[in-house]
Scaffold this active site. Structure first.
Site, short mmCIF file in Angstrom:
data_model
loop_
_atom_site.label_atom_id
_atom_site.label_comp_id
_atom_site.label_asym_id
_atom_site.label_seq_id
_atom_site.Cartn_x
_atom_site.Cartn_y
_atom_site.Cartn_z
N ARG A 15 1.21 -1.76 -0.39
CA ARG A 15 -0.15 -0.11 -0.14
C ARG A 15 0.96 1.19 -0.24
O ARG A 15 0.48 2.01 -0.67
CB ARG A 15 -0.82 0.28 1.23
CG ARG A 15 -1.79 -1.12 1.42
CD ARG A 15 -3.23 -1.20 2.28
NE ARG A 15 -1.75 -1.86 3.46
CZ ARG A 15 -2.46 -2.73 4.73
NH1 ARG A 15 -3.73 -1.24 5.22
NH2 ARG A 15 -1.48 -2.92 5.70
N ASP A 125 -5.92 -3.53 3.28
CA ASP A 125 -4.39 -4.32 2.60
C ASP A 125 -5.69 -5.92 1.42
O ASP A 125 -5.37 -7.04 2.16
CB ASP A 125 -3.77 -5.17 3.70
CG ASP A 125 -2.81 -5.95 3.69
OD1 ASP A 125 -1.49 -6.11 3.25
OD2 ASP A 125 -2.57 -6.21 4.99
P1 4NP Z 1 0.92 -3.85 3.01
O1 4NP Z 1 0.92 -4.72 2.77
O2 4NP Z 1 1.31 -2.77 4.74
O3 4NP Z 1 0.28 -3.06 2.23
O4 4NP Z 1 2.99 -3.91 2.96
C1 4NP Z 1 1.52 -6.39 3.85
C2 4NP Z 1 3.37 -6.45 3.28
C3 4NP Z 1 3.18 -7.57 4.14
C4 4NP Z 1 2.67 -8.24 5.20
C5 4NP Z 1 1.48 -8.32 5.14
C6 4NP Z 1 0.77 -6.98 4.75
N1 4NP Z 1 2.67 -9.76 6.14
O5 4NP Z 1 2.38 -9.94 5.99
O6 4NP Z 1 4.30 -9.95 4.88
#
Ligand code: 4NP
Length: 157
Positions: A15, A125
């Protein structure tokens, strides 16, 4: 002094780097000189490029994210940046926990506040989702970044 904006999510691979990439594109298109960056509250993906699904979707829309690298939010970011946009309420709580004064707390906002979207106050997410989730993330991000860019242009920021 040059204005600065930081986007924050959990991993800094889906994001917030997308918001950074879209904003950088819009700043260039509109010849605006604003410092743009992104970071994650967690350290899971530090040093990595954005998620390949995020890169692929953004590329379809003409935005190149391949050079970005994930980093973890540090306390100094709260001092350094004028505005901090977080993707969801969990990010909000995590960033607030790092603040030690009211001044930096007032800098922190939910990114989608700008879209006045009744359905999405938080950026969903997409990490455990599919292509449609990445496309939805792009469309919501573009809308919010466009609004933000218009505010910067008119200085109502
Ligand atoms: P972000 O998404 O916060 O939008 O970059 C995610 C990236 C990795 C993880 C969860 C959400 N993870 O659990 O590794």
């Amino acid at each position: 002094m040059k204005q600065s904006i930081l986007f924050v999510c959990l991993g800094n691979i889906c994001r917030s780097p997308l918001a950074e990439g879209i904003m950088l594109h819009l700043m260039k298109q509109n010849a605006l000189d604003v410092k743009i960056d992104s970071a994650g509250t967690a350290n899971y993906h530090v040093g990595e490029a954005p998620d390949r699904r995020t890169i692929k979707n953004a590329k379809m829309h003409g935005i190149d994210l391949a050079q970005l690298r994930a980093r973890q939010l540090v306390e100094n970011d709260l001092e350094e940046f004028d505005k901090i946009f977080v993707m969801d309420r969990k990010n909000y709580r995590d960033v607030m926990r790092l603040t030690n004064g009211k001044k930096s707390q007032s800098k922190i906002h939910l990114f989608l506040e700008f879209t006045e979207n009744e359905t999405h106050q938080e950026m969903p997410d997409p990490y455990y989702g599919d292509e449609r989730d990445f496309e939805q993330m792009f469309l919501l991000s573009l809308k919010a970044c466009t609004k933000l860019c218009n505010l910067l242009k008119t200085q109502h920021f």
